[in-house]
Scaffold this motif. Structure first.
Motif, PDB file in Angstrom:
ATOM      1  N   HIS A   1      -1.680   6.461   6.786  1.00 52.91           N
ATOM      2  CA  HIS A   1      -2.580   5.613   6.721  1.00 52.91           C
ATOM      3  C   HIS A   1      -4.115   5.964   7.022  1.00 52.91           C
ATOM      4  O   HIS A   1      -4.941   5.354   7.540  1.00 52.91           O
ATOM      5  CB  HIS A   1      -2.426   4.243   7.409  1.00 52.91           C
ATOM      6  CG  HIS A   1      -1.246   3.520   7.060  1.00 52.91           C
ATOM      7  ND1 HIS A   1      -0.782   2.369   7.473  1.00 52.91           N
ATOM      8  CD2 HIS A   1      -0.250   3.910   6.098  1.00 52.91           C
ATOM      9  CE1 HIS A   1       0.224   2.022   6.923  1.00 52.91           C
ATOM     10  NE2 HIS A   1       0.782   2.790   6.143  1.00 52.91           N
TER      11      HIS A   1
ATOM     12  N   GLU B   1      -6.309   1.449   1.771  1.00 54.04           N
ATOM     13  CA  GLU B   1      -5.126   0.935   1.366  1.00 54.04           C
ATOM     14  C   GLU B   1      -5.400   0.620  -0.138  1.00 54.04           C
ATOM     15  O   GLU B   1      -6.499   0.453  -0.399  1.00 54.04           O
ATOM     16  CB  GLU B   1      -4.859  -0.407   2.017  1.00 54.04           C
ATOM     17  CG  GLU B   1      -5.680  -1.252   1.900  1.00 54.04           C
ATOM     18  CD  GLU B   1      -4.989  -2.880   2.329  1.00 54.04           C
ATOM     19  OE1 GLU B   1      -4.135  -2.973   1.597  1.00 54.04           O
ATOM     20  OE2 GLU B   1      -5.593  -3.416   3.119  1.00 54.04           O
ATOM     21  N   GLN B   2      -4.446   0.735  -0.816  1.00 54.26           N
ATOM     22  CA  GLN B   2      -4.434   0.402  -2.248  1.00 54.26           C
ATOM     23  C   GLN B   2      -3.298  -0.740  -2.715  1.00 54.26           C
ATOM     24  O   GLN B   2      -2.831  -0.520  -3.898  1.00 54.26           O
ATOM     25  CB  GLN B   2      -4.162   1.935  -3.087  1.00 54.26           C
ATOM     26  CG  GLN B   2      -5.302   2.853  -2.896  1.00 54.26           C
ATOM     27  CD  GLN B   2      -5.032   4.111  -3.726  1.00 54.26           C
ATOM     28  OE1 GLN B   2      -4.108   4.336  -4.521  1.00 54.26           O
ATOM     29  NE2 GLN B   2      -5.778   5.020  -3.526  1.00 54.26           N
ATOM     30  N   THR B   3      -3.259  -1.527  -1.847  1.00 49.96           N
ATOM     31  CA  THR B   3      -2.077  -2.630  -2.188  1.00 49.96           C
ATOM     32  C   THR B   3      -2.836  -3.455  -3.513  1.00 49.96           C
ATOM     33  O   THR B   3      -3.832  -3.462  -3.840  1.00 49.96           O
ATOM     34  CB  THR B   3      -2.451  -3.604  -0.934  1.00 49.96           C
ATOM     35  OG1 THR B   3      -2.078  -2.937   0.193  1.00 49.96           O
ATOM     36  CG2 THR B   3      -1.446  -4.857  -1.282  1.00 49.96           C
TER      37      THR B   3
ATOM     38  N   ARG C   1       0.835  -1.320   0.036  1.00 44.85           N
ATOM     39  CA  ARG C   1      -0.056   0.004  -0.092  1.00 44.85           C
ATOM     40  C   ARG C   1       0.871   1.440   0.005  1.00 44.85           C
ATOM     41  O   ARG C   1       0.570   2.331  -0.618  1.00 44.85           O
ATOM     42  CB  ARG C   1      -1.011  -0.094   1.236  1.00 44.85           C
ATOM     43  CG  ARG C   1      -0.266  -0.025   2.701  1.00 44.85           C
ATOM     44  CD  ARG C   1      -1.326   0.056   3.843  1.00 44.85           C
ATOM     45  NE  ARG C   1      -2.009   1.314   3.430  1.00 44.85           N
ATOM     46  CZ  ARG C   1      -3.108   1.596   4.373  1.00 44.85           C
ATOM     47  NH1 ARG C   1      -3.654   0.890   5.014  1.00 44.85           N
ATOM     48  NH2 ARG C   1      -3.920   3.017   4.269  1.00 44.85           N
TER      49      ARG C   1
ATOM     50  N   GLN D   1       2.134   1.890  -3.329  1.00 42.14           N
ATOM     51  CA  GLN D   1       0.884   2.278  -4.274  1.00 42.14           C
ATOM     52  C   GLN D   1       0.630   3.958  -3.978  1.00 42.14           C
ATOM     53  O   GLN D   1       0.080   4.534  -4.841  1.00 42.14           O
ATOM     54  CB  GLN D   1      -0.324   1.322  -4.090  1.00 42.14           C
ATOM     55  CG  GLN D   1      -0.001   0.044  -4.583  1.00 42.14           C
ATOM     56  CD  GLN D   1       0.221  -0.037  -6.283  1.00 42.14           C
ATOM     57  OE1 GLN D   1      -0.948   0.301  -6.942  1.00 42.14           O
ATOM     58  NE2 GLN D   1       1.101  -0.179  -6.491  1.00 42.14           N
TER      59      GLN D   1
END
Length: 368
Positions: free
Chosen positions: A176, A180-182, A165, A168
């Motif tokens: 945080h 999240e953009q994992t 994440r 990204q």
């Protein structure tokens, strides 16, 4: 970048003992194309754009070092270069360090995902999506990530890959506060006696919002199959993407930067994420130094993931051309293409219409 190249060449004698290979390719040509947008209020044409283009030229170093009988270190540093001085950088393409052995291969760095590797169906040299399968291959990417590839067993191999994440979305890495953009990727491959099958999957966390404002994950799946042996290549592929892009981003693949219709942007009211399915087939055959090629691609209508509204209509694309090999390393490439997006495409202000693009290119490709 020049100072890095000077250092690299200076170090070549010492690196030679560590199995270092320098490699690359130069791809450039002259391309011409025109876009036409037609709707209920008439039509608009772009000028015929004729330009010298670079088609993803590249330059790199790669090598390995034996650590034990069953283990070696592997590395690569590859960068995008441009013969027209449009882009340059260091480690902009697949660049990594890792370990390889009987267990497979484990690497960390700026690495292509499985979808980015699944491009053998796209043999074209182009900078304009009309002249190649840029729409079909758009879902492949290269990210800072860790990737594991299994050894090949009975013709099968697989891979998994994760981009964290904080790679990204680095702006949020200390707080945080954002979703999240994992990114997660996986692939499965099979090849035997010239026949091949490839599966690729990509999932990106929290990439679009549903009608209630909740974040949802985007998903892409792609399947390729075909035959590649005895001078013949036939490949067919299909993929489905949900939430990978907005309607505005998707329509941009067909306009080559010409986004105006009656003085207003055709991208103003398609901000919703879309779901879309597309497919392609390519055939080539080499006769001595000549290799004719043909590709056909079709995409079904792109619809909003929440509303179900048709935002971009179906498309059809045909590419004809060929490759003439002067030598093992140098060849000339010719291609001609036409792509048409259907008449139900939402343009602007309630108007609907179609988009057409015609293009051609003559280029030269040299490998070293």
């Amino acid at each position: 970048m020049k100072q890095y190249l000077v250092l690299a060449f200076t170090a070549l004698p010492a690196l030679a003992a560590a199995e270092v290979k320098m490699y690359g390719q130069i791809k450039s040509g002259i391309a011409a194309g025109q876009v036409k947008i037609s709707g209920s209020n008439g039509s608009e044409k772009s000028a015929v754009a004729t330009e010298i283009v670079d088609n993803t030229s590249r330059f790199g170093f790669k090598g390995s070092e034996k650590i034990s009988d069953d283990l070696k270190a592997v590395w690569q540093v590859e960068q995008r270069i441009s013969v027209i001085n449009a882009r340059e950088g260091w480690a902009t393409r697949d660049s990594f360090v890792g370990l390889e052995g009987k267990f497979g291969k484990l690497r960390a760095g700026n690495i292509s995902n499985q979808l980015n590797w699944m491009d053998n169906i796209d043999p074209w040299m182009y900078s304009n999506n009309a002249l190649g399968l840029g729409v079909f291959t758009r879902t492949g990417n290269r990210k800072a990530s860790i990737r594991y590839d299994t050894p090949k067993i009975a013709g099968f191999d697989a891979n998994i890959q994760v981009s964290p994440r904080d790679n990204q979305n680095p702006a949020d890495r200390r707080t945080h506060r954002q979703p999240e953009q994992t990114q997660y990727d996986a692939g499965l491959n099979y090849s035997n006696a010239g026949y091949f099958v490839q599966l690729g999957y990509n999932m990106r966390k929290n990439r679009y919002q549903n009608s209630n404002g909740a974040y949802k994950d985007s998903h892409v799946g792609r399947l390729l199959a075909g035959y590649d042996a005895n001078n013949l290549f036939i490949g067919v592929g299909a993929q489905h993407a949900k939430g990978y892009e907005t309607g505005n981003s998707y329509i941009g693949y067909f306009t080559n930067g010409f986004n105006s219709y009656n003085g207003a942007s055709i991208r103003e009211d398609k901000s919703e994420a879309v779901k879309v399915t597309d497919a392609a087939v390519t055939a080539t055959y080499r006769f001595g130094n000549i290799k004719p090629q043909i590709t056909y691609a079709h995409g079904w209508a792109a619809k909003g993931v929440n509303s179900g509204d048709l935002l971009v209509d179906k498309f059809d694309q045909i590419i004809l051309g060929g490759d003439y090999r002067f030598s093992k390393r140098t060849s000339a490439r010719l291609s001609m293409a036409h792509v048409r997006v259907g008449s139900k495409t939402r343009l602007n202000n309630g108007n609907t219409g179609k988009i057409q693009q015609t293009a051609a290119q003559l280029g030269l490709h040299h490998r070293f």
